[in-house]
Design an enzyme around this catalytic site. Structure first.
Site, PDB file in Angstrom:
ATOM      1  N   ASP A 162      -5.295 118.483  -9.665  1.00  0.00           N
ATOM      2  CA  ASP A 162      -6.281 119.345  -9.981  1.00  0.00           C
ATOM      3  C   ASP A 162      -7.561 118.976  -9.286  1.00  0.00           C
ATOM      4  O   ASP A 162      -7.626 118.405  -8.146  1.00  0.00           O
ATOM      5  CB  ASP A 162      -6.513 119.633 -11.376  1.00  0.00           C
ATOM      6  CG  ASP A 162      -6.518 121.083 -11.656  1.00  0.00           C
ATOM      7  OD1 ASP A 162      -7.430 121.558 -11.622  1.00  0.00           O
ATOM      8  OD2 ASP A 162      -5.580 121.596 -12.350  1.00  0.00           O
ATOM      9  N   HIS A 194     -11.936 123.099 -13.513  1.00  0.00           N
ATOM     10  CA  HIS A 194     -10.518 123.438 -13.866  1.00  0.00           C
ATOM     11  C   HIS A 194      -9.487 122.142 -14.067  1.00  0.00           C
ATOM     12  O   HIS A 194      -8.841 122.312 -15.439  1.00  0.00           O
ATOM     13  CB  HIS A 194      -9.990 124.086 -12.328  1.00  0.00           C
ATOM     14  CG  HIS A 194      -8.577 124.660 -12.841  1.00  0.00           C
ATOM     15  ND1 HIS A 194      -7.301 124.034 -12.717  1.00  0.00           N
ATOM     16  CD2 HIS A 194      -8.298 126.128 -12.875  1.00  0.00           C
ATOM     17  CE1 HIS A 194      -6.194 124.860 -12.902  1.00  0.00           C
ATOM     18  NE2 HIS A 194      -6.785 126.276 -12.832  1.00  0.00           N
ATOM     19  N   SER A 350      -2.525 128.936 -15.742  1.00  0.00           N
ATOM     20  CA  SER A 350      -3.174 127.524 -15.782  1.00  0.00           C
ATOM     21  C   SER A 350      -3.417 126.959 -16.937  1.00  0.00           C
ATOM     22  O   SER A 350      -3.326 125.711 -17.064  1.00  0.00           O
ATOM     23  CB  SER A 350      -4.472 127.362 -14.912  1.00  0.00           C
ATOM     24  OG  SER A 350      -4.522 127.120 -13.589  1.00  0.00           O
TER      25      SER A 350
END
Length: 407
Positions: A162, A194, A350
């Site tokens: 990520d 994220h 996600s």
């Protein structure tokens, strides 16, 4: 997001590897991913490398190319039996590569995106849902009790490919470590948020499914998009780290990322599966059939769609036969960037994928699951069927941790 749409194709020995039409706005000019044919010997691979270096140098000298096309091979990748490399190449060299008896495919590198989260207001229903057999509640705010085995992922490693992970975030209690940084000239820290968010859903002390698992950061993004040059570098490192550490049955990879179908990366995931490694992926946020997306369409990845608290599929969540199950993906709070206590509430596949990666880590810590096939079968065996409204041809299955049967 609409990216490149590539089709699976096979090459006969000595046949030309013809290019597939692609969406030009997402191609990275001059940069390619070259996949070699299966079964080549070490001597054949070495001979190919030598030939390529000579051919590329000759073509660059003849045409006077500069920039990315003149750089040649950036990195070779080996994932189980799969051999490939990323390279900056001129068009003449690409044409010659496509005629090489050693080459399976030559594809332009392309952008791939985070299955990015959308910020929402207050939330917190998701963990209670994971231990409640997916039964809807009069209000999402009443799903506040999360019941789980106290082992909670202890002794399991969750790899997050990520934007990096803030390993100092209080959610990780010292259980997060820095692994691979594939982004050149950038620090291994999460400035985007994220990766920390995803890691927190997997293993955060407050927001995580497997609250005692160890999170390993592999940074392949430095923002909302990246390229397969960096994705493959991180993924190769993860597979090697798991293999070298002899913990295949105690490791899971999470990919909360999504792009148009891209066969080289699908093959990488398949080779990791054949090597004994489990990968969990997001279905994507395009509101379309997930068979058009990578890594969602990878046959032996566990592909996860998003679900609302009332058992409806959000319009953004991709769907279809390649989706294996659904998990909470709307109004989910987890760790974020901006401080070691920072959090954010967001929505997206996600968020759904790390719920299942966390579930895999949780199950690995309390049961003997020796292969990815056994992991997938166990996760799907625990699912609650028939709850999802508007599943759109997806298997109608909802993630569940099985705790009520264990009590």
């Amino acid at each position: 997001m609409q990216l490149l749409n590539l089709s699976l194709f096979f090459l006969l020995p000595f046949a030309t590897a013809n290019p597939i039409p692609q969406d030009s706005q997402n191609i990275i000019p001059g940069q390619y991913i070259v996949t070699l044919k299966d079964g080549l010997t070490t001597a054949e691979i070495d001979a190919h490398k030598t030939w390529l270096a000579f051919t590329h140098r000759s073509n660059i000298a003849a045409k006077g190319h500069s920039g990315i096309e003149s750089e040649g091979v950036f990195k070779h990748f080996q994932i189980h039996k799969l051999n490939m490399y990323a390279a900056g190449l001129d068009k003449k060299t690409v044409e010659e590569l496509r005629r090489s008896p050693h080459v399976k495919s030559v594809l332009p590198d392309q952008k791939i995106y985070l299955a990015e989260a959308v910020t929402q207001s207050n939330a917190g229903w998701n963990l209670g849902y994971m231990s409640s057999k997916g039964q809807p509640s009069p209000s999402w705010s009443t799903l506040t009790n999360y019941t789980y085995d106290s082992t909670a992922g202890e002794g399991v490693w969750a790899y997050v490919l990520d934007t990096g992970v803030n390993v100092n975030h209080v959610e990780f209690e010292g259980r997060a470590i820095l692994g691979r940084n594939s982004i050149p000239n950038r620090p291994h820290e999460d400035t985007f948020g994220h990766g920390t968010y995803v890691g927190g859903i997997i293993a955060g002390k407050t927001y995580g499914v497997a609250k005692k698992a160890t999170v390993v950061s592999a940074k392949a993004f430095d923002g909302g998009s990246s390229s397969y040059r960096y994705i493959l570098d991180s993924y190769e490192w993860i597979v090697k780290n798991i293999t070298d550490s002899d913990r295949k049955s105690k490791s899971v990879i999470n990919l909360s990322i999504s792009g148009a179908k891209y066969q080289p990366f699908d093959e990488a995931i398949e080779n990791a599966f054949q090597a004994g490694i489990t990968t969990v992926v997001a279905s994507g946020n395009d509101g379309r059939d997930a068979s058009q997306n990578t890594p969602a369409s990878s046959p032996n990845a566990i592909t996860v769609g998003a679900l609302r608290w009332e058992n409806t599929r959000p319009g953004f969540s991709n769907y279809g036969k390649v989706v294996d199950l659904f998990a909470p993906g709307e109004l989910i709070r987890s760790g974020w960037t901006g401080g070691n206590n920072a959090t954010r509430v967001a929505s997206g596949t996600s968020a759904a994928s790390p719920h299942v990666a966390g579930l895999v880590a949780y199950l690995m810590s309390i049961e003997t699951l020796s292969s990815p096939s056994e992991v997938t079968a166990r996760v799907l065996n625990l699912t609650i069927p028939g709850l999802v409204k508007d599943a759109r041809g997806s298997p109608n299955k909802v993630a569940y941790n099985g705790i009520q049967e264990m009590l």
